[in-house]
Structure formats: structure tokens, C-alpha cells
Design a protein around this motif. Sequence first.
Motif, PDB file in Angstrom:
ATOM      1  N   ALA A 141       0.832  -1.206   0.000  1.00  0.00           N
ATOM      2  CA  ALA A 141       0.000   0.000   0.000  1.00  0.00           C
ATOM      3  C   ALA A 141       0.865   1.255   0.000  1.00  0.00           C
ATOM      4  O   ALA A 141       0.627   2.189  -0.768  1.00  0.00           O
ATOM      5  N   MET A 142       1.877   1.274   0.854  1.00  0.00           N
ATOM      6  CA  MET A 142       2.766   2.435   0.937  1.00  0.00           C
ATOM      7  C   MET A 142       3.435   2.722  -0.399  1.00  0.00           C
ATOM      8  O   MET A 142       3.614   3.879  -0.781  1.00  0.00           O
ATOM      9  N   SER A 143       3.807   1.678  -1.122  1.00  0.00           N
ATOM     10  CA  SER A 143       4.496   1.865  -2.396  1.00  0.00           C
ATOM     11  C   SER A 143       3.617   2.566  -3.426  1.00  0.00           C
ATOM     12  O   SER A 143       4.120   3.114  -4.404  1.00  0.00           O
ATOM     13  N   LEU A 144       2.300   2.560  -3.187  1.00  0.00           N
ATOM     14  CA  LEU A 144       1.352   3.166  -4.116  1.00  0.00           C
ATOM     15  C   LEU A 144       0.681   4.408  -3.533  1.00  0.00           C
ATOM     16  O   LEU A 144      -0.358   4.855  -4.018  1.00  0.00           O
ATOM     17  N   GLY A 145       1.274   4.953  -2.476  1.00  0.00           N
ATOM     18  CA  GLY A 145       0.762   6.190  -1.907  1.00  0.00           C
ATOM     19  C   GLY A 145      -0.531   6.031  -1.144  1.00  0.00           C
ATOM     20  O   GLY A 145      -1.326   6.977  -1.051  1.00  0.00           O
ATOM     21  N   CYS A 146      -0.756   4.865  -0.576  1.00  0.00           N
ATOM     22  CA  CYS A 146      -1.956   4.609   0.213  1.00  0.00           C
ATOM     23  C   CYS A 146      -1.604   4.664   1.695  1.00  0.00           C
ATOM     24  O   CYS A 146      -0.748   3.902   2.154  1.00  0.00           O
ATOM     25  N   PRO A 147      -2.230   5.554   2.477  1.00  0.00           N
ATOM     26  CA  PRO A 147      -1.964   5.603   3.919  1.00  0.00           C
ATOM     27  C   PRO A 147      -2.342   4.288   4.586  1.00  0.00           C
ATOM     28  O   PRO A 147      -3.236   3.579   4.113  1.00  0.00           O
ATOM     29  N   VAL A 148      -1.671   3.971   5.687  1.00  0.00           N
ATOM     30  CA  VAL A 148      -1.872   2.674   6.340  1.00  0.00           C
ATOM     31  C   VAL A 148      -2.253   2.867   7.809  1.00  0.00           C
ATOM     32  O   VAL A 148      -1.566   3.563   8.556  1.00  0.00           O
ATOM     33  N   LEU A 149      -3.339   2.215   8.193  1.00  0.00           N
ATOM     34  CA  LEU A 149      -3.719   2.055   9.595  1.00  0.00           C
ATOM     35  C   LEU A 149      -3.584   0.585   9.921  1.00  0.00           C
ATOM     36  O   LEU A 149      -4.229  -0.260   9.284  1.00  0.00           O
ATOM     37  N   CYS A 150      -2.751   0.264  10.883  1.00  0.00           N
ATOM     38  CA  CYS A 150      -2.540  -1.142  11.201  1.00  0.00           C
ATOM     39  C   CYS A 150      -2.476  -1.353  12.713  1.00  0.00           C
ATOM     40  O   CYS A 150      -2.410  -0.401  13.495  1.00  0.00           O
ATOM     41  N   SER A 151      -2.493  -2.606  13.107  1.00  0.00           N
ATOM     42  CA  SER A 151      -2.484  -2.936  14.524  1.00  0.00           C
ATOM     43  C   SER A 151      -1.094  -2.742  15.104  1.00  0.00           C
ATOM     44  O   SER A 151      -0.084  -2.758  14.393  1.00  0.00           O
ATOM     45  N   ASN A 152      -1.064  -2.585  16.416  1.00  0.00           N
ATOM     46  CA  ASN A 152       0.211  -2.371  17.103  1.00  0.00           C
ATOM     47  C   ASN A 152       0.791  -3.670  17.646  1.00  0.00           C
ATOM     48  O   ASN A 152       1.550  -3.668  18.604  1.00  0.00           O
ATOM     49  N   SER A 153       0.445  -4.793  17.007  1.00  0.00           N
ATOM     50  CA  SER A 153       0.852  -6.097  17.525  1.00  0.00           C
ATOM     51  C   SER A 153       1.904  -6.768  16.665  1.00  0.00           C
ATOM     52  O   SER A 153       2.146  -6.381  15.522  1.00  0.00           O
ATOM     53  N   SER A 154       2.532  -7.783  17.225  1.00  0.00           N
ATOM     54  CA  SER A 154       3.498  -8.675  16.571  1.00  0.00           C
ATOM     55  C   SER A 154       4.590  -7.910  15.822  1.00  0.00           C
ATOM     56  O   SER A 154       5.158  -6.957  16.346  1.00  0.00           O
ATOM     57  N   SER A 155       4.862  -8.275  14.577  1.00  0.00           N
ATOM     58  CA  SER A 155       5.981  -7.677  13.831  1.00  0.00           C
ATOM     59  C   SER A 155       5.620  -6.366  13.153  1.00  0.00           C
ATOM     60  O   SER A 155       6.492  -5.696  12.593  1.00  0.00           O
ATOM     61  N   ILE A 156       4.355  -5.997  13.171  1.00  0.00           N
ATOM     62  CA  ILE A 156       3.891  -4.891  12.321  1.00  0.00           C
ATOM     63  C   ILE A 156       4.582  -3.562  12.623  1.00  0.00           C
ATOM     64  O   ILE A 156       5.056  -2.886  11.701  1.00  0.00           O
ATOM     65  N   PRO A 157       4.707  -3.142  13.893  1.00  0.00           N
ATOM     66  CA  PRO A 157       5.442  -1.894  14.150  1.00  0.00           C
ATOM     67  C   PRO A 157       6.912  -1.970  13.726  1.00  0.00           C
ATOM     68  O   PRO A 157       7.485  -0.976  13.266  1.00  0.00           O
TER      69      PRO A 157
END
Length: 368
Positions: free
Chosen positions: A288-304
Motif C-alpha cells: 500500500a505504501m508503495s502506491l501512496g496509500c496511507p496505512v492504519l494497522c495494529s500495534n501487535s506482533s511484527s507490524i510496528p
Amino acid sequence: MKLNHNEKLVIDSRMINVSGIGRYINSLIPAFVEFFGEKNLILLGRKDDISKCKWYKESLRVINVGASIYSLKEQLEIPFKMPYCDIFISPHYNFPVLSFRQKKNVVFFPDVNHLAMNQSLSFSKRLYARIMFNLASLRAHSVITISEFSKREIVKYLRIQPKEILIAKCGVDRLIVHSSIKIQLDSPYFLFVGNIKPHKNLYNALLAFELVLNKIDNIKFCIVGKREGFLTGDSSISQLLKDKKKLYENVIFTGYINDKELALFYKEAKALFFPSLYEGFGLPPLEAMSLGCPVLCSNSSSIPEICGEAAIYCDPNSVTDMSQKLIEILSNSEMRERLIMKGYEKVDEYSWDDFNEKVLKHIKSILD
């Protein structure tokens, strides 16, 4: 660098079309061909599937293995068909435990989700995962994973020393938006890219979206995938949409889409919503980031660890927090622009060439 004429690599390639795992298999095989030479490489899998890959050559040796993944049949068929080789590479924990024709084994554990998040699995599936993870660990000369988080989880759940684990972070597929492709959506939308597995947290994501609908009109929740697959695969989601008329009317299923279409869905979305409870890496936020799409994601596991400051985070166990963050990312244009710029910078940190090089050098060190 080429292998000696009598050194062979065998790769279980049956998961080339599986999301996540298939990405790194498809990246590694052409790199192996270039690095080691195609005469020294043998692929296990269905030739009909393998021959459709962009990197396929008729000169590649493919041994047909039709057994389904995670089945008893694969534990019998692969050892029977396995040629003698110097290294066998298993892309996941379903290692052929009865095979002894290989001198050394390299096994990928992208995560240990089946051990850490097994509440939704039946007893037999939990038992299978536990046995296979441990047997693969015992037989492996090296384990490769894809994040610092997954390495910590592997050490936590399995008897593997940290020094025996290589981290090779995945790359990002640069999807391209084609001007000839259009999507028929008249309303702004949040995008969900994932599957129906419970750890993807779709049920709570829909509840959060329902709260958004109570405050904001003219917004949709777009799920990449076939409606039937999501509704029949998880009865709770089907029931939720039946019970909530407003939710039902504003949730859209794309059906099957290819990468070209997916690129446009990313590009046009107000944000990617990635509320997963457990990820070894998580490719959709970076795509998503590579295409200029903002990201809302969880604060869990490897994501941060993977997304850093290029995303905003929510508590995946709090429907209220998720809904508030969805409204914030929708209404705060300054935040959106900042996330878009940070996202472009973040994806530059991830390269399939870097991933391939790290794995290839590791394989070479095992052979030396």
C-alpha cells in the motif's frame, strides 16, 4: 559462484501460489538459478503450476509431487521421490521428516502462528503443528525467518538457539497502476487485504467500521477477495453481515482480482486497514505504501517493526480505538500526506534482491 557438478539443491516449490510464502519462493528460485546454475537445482511440485511462473524454463528439472501441503500423503510421497542432494529447502514447517537423502536441511519459519495463535485450531491441527514444528527444528541445519519478532517467537516456542536462526526480511513487490484498468466504486473506501483466518481480525474490523458508519456517511469497506470465500469460511462474519443491515449495505467484496487490479484498489483507497493480531512480516502495508496509500494497522506482533513511523497504529482488540483511528485517518488530510511521504521512504528499505542475497550467501556458507 557455481556449485560443483555433484552438489544439488532441492526446493519444495508446491507453495508458489500461496500468499506470503509464495512470494519468497518466487523470488528465490530465479536467484538460485542464476547463482548456482540450473543444472544443480531441482524443484518439487506440480509442473502445471510451476510452468506458469515468469521465471520458468524448460531446462529446469521438476519432479512432480501432487500431494497437498500439510497432508500425510506429502510425508510419504516426498521421501519416495526426493533425489539425493546436498541441501533440501523447505519453505515452511511441513518438512518431510522421513526423508534422509539430503545431507543438510534449511527450513523457513516465517512465523509460528500455528503455535502462538492456535485457539481457533482443532485439537488435531494443533497437535500436527506442534509435532511438525519440533521435528523440522530437530532436522534443520539452519532456520530462516523474516523478522526480529518471528525470531523471538521461534526461540520462545521451539528449542532453537538464536544463533541458529537467520533473519532475511522480505522485499516489496512494486505493483504498477495501469491506466487501462478502472474500478467501479463511486464512494470513498477503506481497503482490507487478507484472508478469513481468525488472526486477520476481520470480525472486529467490521465492528469498528460499523461505528464509523454511525458518524460518517458515504464510506465503504472494501474486502479483496470473493464474497463466498469470506462468508462460508467464517460463519461469524456471515452472521454479522446478516444482522447488521447498514454494515451489509456498505461492505464490498471485490471477487478475484489480479495484481494490476489490486494496485489500483490500493491507489484509490482512503487507507489500507490492516488490523491483524499476528504477523511474521505483513506485506500488504508495504504494498500500500508503495502506491501512496496511507496505512492504519495494529500495534501487535511484527507490524510496528516493519512499518515504523510510516503507519498509524490501533489496538486490534479495541473496536472503539480502531473506529477512532479510522475516522482520524479519513478526516485529517495533513496526517494522510505525512503517512504517504513516510510510506514512500519506508518501502525503499525492503528489497527482494537484498532478501535473495542474504539467503544465498547463507546457503553457500552451509555448503562450504
